[in-house]
Design a protein around this motif. Structure first.
Motif, PDB file in Angstrom:
ATOM      1  N   VAL A   1      37.893  39.190  47.595  1.00  0.00           N
ATOM      2  CA  VAL A   1      38.878  38.234  48.095  1.00  0.00           C
ATOM      3  C   VAL A   1      39.202  38.510  49.554  1.00  0.00           C
ATOM      4  O   VAL A   1      39.292  39.662  49.983  1.00  0.00           O
ATOM      5  N   TYR A   2      39.369  37.416  50.294  1.00  0.00           N
ATOM      6  CA  TYR A   2      39.826  37.513  51.682  1.00  0.00           C
ATOM      7  C   TYR A   2      40.685  36.277  51.980  1.00  0.00           C
ATOM      8  O   TYR A   2      40.202  35.138  51.934  1.00  0.00           O
ATOM      9  N   ASN A   3      41.960  36.519  52.232  1.00  0.00           N
ATOM     10  CA  ASN A   3      42.895  35.447  52.583  1.00  0.00           C
ATOM     11  C   ASN A   3      42.852  34.278  51.589  1.00  0.00           C
ATOM     12  O   ASN A   3      42.649  33.116  51.962  1.00  0.00           O
ATOM     13  N   GLU A   4      43.042  34.621  50.314  1.00  0.00           N
ATOM     14  CA  GLU A   4      43.048  33.600  49.262  1.00  0.00           C
ATOM     15  C   GLU A   4      44.302  33.733  48.390  1.00  0.00           C
ATOM     16  O   GLU A   4      44.239  33.616  47.172  1.00  0.00           O
ATOM     17  N   LYS A   5      45.453  33.932  49.012  1.00  0.00           N
ATOM     18  CA  LYS A   5      46.663  34.166  48.218  1.00  0.00           C
ATOM     19  C   LYS A   5      47.060  32.939  47.394  1.00  0.00           C
ATOM     20  O   LYS A   5      47.746  33.062  46.378  1.00  0.00           O
ATOM     21  N   ARG A   6      46.599  31.753  47.812  1.00  0.00           N
ATOM     22  CA  ARG A   6      46.954  30.538  47.072  1.00  0.00           C
ATOM     23  C   ARG A   6      45.991  30.247  45.929  1.00  0.00           C
ATOM     24  O   ARG A   6      46.233  29.347  45.132  1.00  0.00           O
TER      25      ARG A   6
END
Length: 270
Positions: free
Chosen positions: A9-14
């Motif tokens: 994962v990279y910058n996928e908090k949503r």
């Protein structure tokens, strides 16, 4: 530990909560860990994963201090996997609830029939959702690959099935194949599949219904980067092309045609 589910994962908090939820909601009742490798996210993704992990102890988070790229994240997943089997899932995609149960049922069936599953990868069909165009369809890889035959020659031609949302395979064999090539910002799955088949891997495809949802977006994809990476894969495996009797120049021409089409798609979105 029976199974490791590896999620880079990279910058996928949503989105990460949806992919994790799709694992937690599986009908399969075996023992598993959800291994999340955060590749230096700056949007608060690790905090989201930690919050979920506080409720579900089978979730384990490993972090890169800086963004090293998708191949490095996937390689960290392999290196830290504890399960006998390994399943892949990208952070913005989802599994259907019976995915693992259907895959392990097939694996057990093959084992009961006396088949060696130590170099087996089980995939299947995928629900492809094009978020840019607002379209969706089921891609029938069972018919196109499973029934028609699938191996090294077809993969060398660039005819490669998606594995990032679907694949399950023995962890030991995945580690034998080796790390994802850090040079390849794109096309690392293609390179991995070539090495998979060269080491004696074989694939089985489950029929419909699909196993996973692939949420496809073109954003962040650069046509020139994709082209250079695909050409690099061809150059890397020239000996395999010679052994399989596949003309690399024909594949290069096919890649160029694909890139031009992809470039047009990107332009249409702007």
């Amino acid at each position: 530990m029976e199974l490791t589910i590896g999620i880079p994962v990279y910058n996928e908090k949503r989105a990460i909560h949806r992919s994790i939820a799709s694992v937690l909601n599986q009908s399969w009742q075996g023992t598993y860990e959800i291994l999340v490798v955060d590749d230096g996210s700056t949007d608060g993704t690790p905090e989201v994963v930690r919050k979920i992990a506080s409720r579900y102890p089978q979730i384990r988070l490993v972090q890169h201090e800086t963004n090293l790229g998708r191949p490095a994240a996937r390689s960290t997943l392999s290196a830290n996997a504890r399960g006998e089997w390994y399943a892949m899932l990208d952070a913005d995609d989802e599994w259907y609830p019976d995915k693992l149960e259907r895959q392990f049922d097939l694996i057990e069936k093959l084992k009961s029939a006396g088949q060696d599953v130590s170099r087996l990868m089980v995939c299947g069909n995928i629900h492809h959702v094009d978020l840019d165009k607002g379209t969706e369809r089921v891609k029938n890889f069972h018919a196109g690959y499973g029934e028609a035959g699938y191996g090294l020659a077809r993969v060398l031609k660039g005819d490669n099935t998606p594995i990032s949302q679907l694949a399950i395979m023995p962890t030991a064999f995945k580690k034998e194949i080796g790390a994802f090539d850090p040079v390849l910002r794109r096309a690392q799955d293609w390179d991995f599949l070539i090495r998979f088949f060269r080491l004696g891997g074989r694939m089985e495809f489950l029929p419909n219904p699909p196993l996973a949802i692939f949420n496809f977006v073109r954003g962040g994809r650069n046509a020139d980067v994709v082209r250079s990476c695909m050409m690099a894969v061809i150059d890397k495996h020239l000996d395999a092309y010679a052994e399989a009797g596949v003309d690399p120049d024909e594949v290069r021409a096919s890649v160029q045609g694909y890139i031009e089409s992809f470039r047009e798609e990107l332009a249409a979105l702007t």
